[in-house]
Design a protein around this motif. Structure first.
Motif, mmCIF file in Angstrom:
data_model
loop_
_atom_site.group_PDB
_atom_site.id
_atom_site.type_symbol
_atom_site.label_atom_id
_atom_site.label_comp_id
_atom_site.label_asym_id
_atom_site.label_seq_id
_atom_site.Cartn_x
_atom_site.Cartn_y
_atom_site.Cartn_z
ATOM 1 N N LYS A 40 0.811 -1.210 0.000
ATOM 2 C CA LYS A 40 0.000 0.000 0.000
ATOM 3 C C LYS A 40 0.848 1.266 0.000
ATOM 4 C CE LYS A 40 -3.793 -2.243 2.495
ATOM 5 N NZ LYS A 40 -4.559 -2.275 3.764
ATOM 6 N N ASN A 41 2.153 1.089 0.115
ATOM 7 C CA ASN A 41 3.068 2.229 0.099
ATOM 8 C C ASN A 41 2.723 3.235 1.198
ATOM 9 O OD1 ASN A 41 5.271 3.697 -0.801
ATOM 10 N ND2 ASN A 41 4.068 4.910 -2.219
ATOM 11 N N VAL A 42 2.490 2.709 2.414
ATOM 12 C CA VAL A 42 2.202 3.578 3.552
ATOM 13 C C VAL A 42 3.246 3.333 4.626
ATOM 14 C CG1 VAL A 42 -0.255 3.639 3.099
ATOM 15 C CG2 VAL A 42 0.664 1.860 4.593
ATOM 16 N N LYS A 43 3.208 4.182 5.657
ATOM 17 C CA LYS A 43 4.147 4.029 6.755
ATOM 18 C C LYS A 43 3.765 2.835 7.614
ATOM 19 C CE LYS A 43 5.449 8.886 6.999
ATOM 20 N NZ LYS A 43 5.554 10.094 7.850
ATOM 21 N N ALA A 44 4.594 2.547 8.613
ATOM 22 C CA ALA A 44 4.354 1.391 9.474
ATOM 23 C C ALA A 44 3.005 1.503 10.172
ATOM 24 C CB ALA A 44 5.471 1.293 10.521
ATOM 25 N N SER A 45 2.455 0.350 10.529
ATOM 26 C CA SER A 45 1.179 0.342 11.223
ATOM 27 C C SER A 45 1.326 0.993 12.593
ATOM 28 C CB SER A 45 0.695 -1.099 11.396
ATOM 29 O OG SER A 45 0.545 -1.721 10.142
ATOM 30 N N PRO A 46 0.304 1.714 13.051
ATOM 31 C CA PRO A 46 0.377 2.356 14.364
ATOM 32 C C PRO A 46 0.664 1.340 15.453
ATOM 33 C CG PRO A 46 -1.529 3.128 13.128
ATOM 34 C CD PRO A 46 -0.948 1.991 12.353
ATOM 35 N N GLY A 47 1.543 1.680 16.373
ATOM 36 C CA GLY A 47 1.873 0.802 17.477
ATOM 37 C C GLY A 47 3.063 -0.086 17.234
ATOM 38 N N THR A 48 3.628 -0.101 16.021
ATOM 39 C CA THR A 48 4.790 -0.921 15.736
ATOM 40 C C THR A 48 6.007 -0.344 16.456
ATOM 41 O OG1 THR A 48 3.889 -1.443 13.563
ATOM 42 C CG2 THR A 48 6.211 -1.932 13.926
ATOM 43 N N THR A 49 6.596 -1.120 17.358
ATOM 44 C CA THR A 49 7.711 -0.641 18.179
ATOM 45 C C THR A 49 9.006 -1.334 17.796
ATOM 46 O OG1 THR A 49 6.250 -0.180 20.055
ATOM 47 C CG2 THR A 49 8.588 -0.412 20.530
ATOM 48 N N ILE A 50 10.073 -0.565 17.707
ATOM 49 C CA ILE A 50 11.418 -1.093 17.508
ATOM 50 C C ILE A 50 12.179 -0.970 18.819
ATOM 51 C CG2 ILE A 50 13.617 -0.745 16.307
ATOM 52 C CD1 ILE A 50 12.065 0.162 13.884
ATOM 53 N N ALA A 51 12.808 -2.053 19.231
ATOM 54 C CA ALA A 51 13.573 -2.047 20.480
ATOM 55 C C ALA A 51 15.023 -1.669 20.208
ATOM 56 C CB ALA A 51 13.512 -3.424 21.135
ATOM 57 N N TYR A 52 15.548 -0.771 21.032
ATOM 58 C CA TYR A 52 16.970 -0.424 20.982
ATOM 59 C C TYR A 52 17.592 -0.986 22.250
ATOM 60 C CZ TYR A 52 21.228 2.432 20.930
ATOM 61 O OH TYR A 52 22.529 2.862 20.933
ATOM 62 N N ILE A 53 18.449 -1.999 22.100
ATOM 63 C CA ILE A 53 19.013 -2.703 23.251
ATOM 64 C C ILE A 53 20.415 -2.185 23.539
ATOM 65 C CG2 ILE A 53 19.708 -4.942 24.168
ATOM 66 C CD1 ILE A 53 17.613 -6.220 22.383
ATOM 67 N N SER A 54 20.659 -1.795 24.780
ATOM 68 C CA SER A 54 21.986 -1.341 25.180
ATOM 69 C C SER A 54 22.526 -2.256 26.267
ATOM 70 C CB SER A 54 21.938 0.108 25.686
ATOM 71 O OG SER A 54 21.048 0.230 26.774
ATOM 72 N N THR A 55 23.824 -2.552 26.181
ATOM 73 C CA THR A 55 24.496 -3.380 27.187
ATOM 74 C C THR A 55 25.692 -2.599 27.710
ATOM 75 O OG1 THR A 55 25.916 -4.475 25.559
ATOM 76 C CG2 THR A 55 23.783 -5.478 25.993
ATOM 77 N N PRO A 56 25.463 -1.538 28.496
ATOM 78 C CA PRO A 56 26.548 -0.646 28.909
ATOM 79 C C PRO A 56 27.595 -1.343 29.754
ATOM 80 C CG PRO A 56 24.569 -0.221 30.180
ATOM 81 C CD PRO A 56 24.180 -1.168 29.093
ATOM 82 N N ARG A 57 28.852 -0.902 29.595
ATOM 83 C CA ARG A 57 29.935 -1.503 30.382
ATOM 84 C C ARG A 57 30.180 -0.758 31.682
ATOM 85 N NH1 ARG A 57 34.919 0.106 26.353
ATOM 86 N NH2 ARG A 57 33.923 1.943 25.499
ATOM 87 N N LEU A 58 29.630 0.449 31.804
ATOM 88 C CA LEU A 58 29.805 1.237 33.017
ATOM 89 C C LEU A 58 28.482 1.304 33.768
ATOM 90 C CD1 LEU A 58 31.860 4.231 31.574
ATOM 91 C CD2 LEU A 58 32.715 2.132 32.618
ATOM 92 N N SER A 59 28.543 1.134 35.088
ATOM 93 C CA SER A 59 27.318 1.121 35.880
ATOM 94 C C SER A 59 26.568 2.447 35.778
ATOM 95 C CB SER A 59 27.656 0.818 37.344
ATOM 96 O OG SER A 59 28.586 1.773 37.857
ATOM 97 N N LYS A 60 27.297 3.545 35.631
ATOM 98 C CA LYS A 60 26.633 4.849 35.596
ATOM 99 C C LYS A 60 25.863 5.063 34.289
ATOM 100 C CE LYS A 60 30.655 7.396 33.783
ATOM 101 N NZ LYS A 60 31.604 8.492 34.048
ATOM 102 N N GLU A 61 26.106 4.217 33.291
ATOM 103 C CA GLU A 61 25.409 4.357 32.013
ATOM 104 C C GLU A 61 24.047 3.666 32.012
ATOM 105 O OE1 GLU A 61 28.152 2.726 29.232
ATOM 106 O OE2 GLU A 61 29.268 4.582 28.991
ATOM 107 N N VAL A 62 23.792 2.814 33.019
ATOM 108 C CA VAL A 62 22.536 2.078 33.063
ATOM 109 C C VAL A 62 21.389 3.061 33.270
ATOM 110 C CG1 VAL A 62 21.189 0.350 34.284
ATOM 111 C CG2 VAL A 62 23.645 0.008 33.956
ATOM 112 N N GLY A 63 20.389 2.978 32.421
ATOM 113 C CA GLY A 63 19.241 3.859 32.547
ATOM 114 C C GLY A 63 19.370 5.159 31.797
ATOM 115 N N ALA A 83 9.938 3.849 19.055
ATOM 116 C CA ALA A 83 11.203 3.246 19.474
ATOM 117 C C ALA A 83 11.277 3.288 20.995
ATOM 118 C CB ALA A 83 12.385 3.993 18.865
ATOM 119 N N GLU A 84 11.812 2.217 21.563
ATOM 120 C CA GLU A 84 11.935 2.133 23.022
ATOM 121 C C GLU A 84 13.293 1.543 23.370
ATOM 122 O OE1 GLU A 84 9.536 0.124 26.815
ATOM 123 O OE2 GLU A 84 8.574 0.290 24.844
#
Length: 233
Positions: A40-63, A83-84
């Motif tokens: 249909k050549n439209v944007k993503a369906s409403p509510g479609t979420t992409i996860a961004y996963i982080s694995t920080p090496r420093l404790s202060k980077e968490v959150g 995006a979350e």
């Protein structure tokens, strides 16, 4: 035929549906959403979420909400996605993170730098469309996009010289492994210094341990750089 559309004859439709049932075929609703958006050549369906996963090496980077995620979120919204950001440290283990994403109905995953030695083996990749960005200690078996450190350093070096700085220096994270990134940065820095500065202005690269800032303070005091170039916040 699988959708029961009238464009397909009854005989052909029955034959294909019988074969699909025999093979155990089940319709994937998420692939259907993607296909519908494409045709249909439209944007993503409403509510479609992409996860961004982080694995920080420093404790202060968490959150922390990283700059990379802020840019990603803005770009995703332009394409019709949400995006979350998910921090591995907030979960008991890698599998719990995978299962949380799955049960949330999230199927698209972007993985940032990986510093957890269990992540690549324990993340349930088969359930997701995934891509990795940037370099960590471990590389997952998916497509990975890496910054061009050589080009970035050369551009930044030219910019600081054009702005009048005469004692530029470079500081990067110390990596407790054989790290090709630091090798590349150090080599490029040597070439840039040789080509653009007198020997008296050559300042050795500083490999910093962010948990031990005193060494970096001593380096600054000893060499007196008028600008410091880095690749990390």
């Amino acid at each position: 035929a699988l959708r029961g559309r009238p464009q397909v004859s009854d005989a052909l439709r029955d034959r294909i549906q019988t074969l699909a049932q025999k093979l155990g075929y089940k319709r994937d609703p998420y692939l259907s959403i993607i296909a519908a958006s494409r045709w249909k050549n439209v944007k993503a369906s409403p509510g479609t979420t992409i996860a961004y996963i982080s694995t920080p090496r420093l404790s202060k980077e968490v959150g922390q909400v990283t700059r990379e995620f802020s840019i990603l979120k803005e770009y995703c919204e332009k394409l019709g996605y949400m995006a979350e950001q998910f921090h591995l440290a907030n979960y008991r283990n890698v599998r719990q993170l995978s299962q949380t994403l799955w049960h949330r109905g999230i199927r698209g995953v972007i993985v940032s730098q990986i510093y957890d030695d269990t992540f690549c083996d324990e993340f349930e990749w088969q359930h997701f469309a995934a891509v990795a960005v940037n370099d960590g200690y471990y590389a997952p078996h998916v497509d990975q996009y890496t910054p061009n450190y050589t080009n970035a350093l050369c551009q930044c070096w030219q910019n600081v010289l054009a702005r009048g700085y005469r004692r530029p220096a470079v500081a990067v994270f110390y990596e407790n492994r054989e790290n090709y990134i630091n090798f590349v940065i150090g080599s490029i820095l040597f070439k840039l210094q040789h080509d653009t500065l007198p020997p008296t202005a050559h300042i050795p690269i500083q490999f910093m341990d962010p948990e031990k800032p005193e060494a970096t303070r001593k380096w600054i005091k000893k060499y007196s750089p008028d600008v410091v170039i880095g690749f990390n916040d």
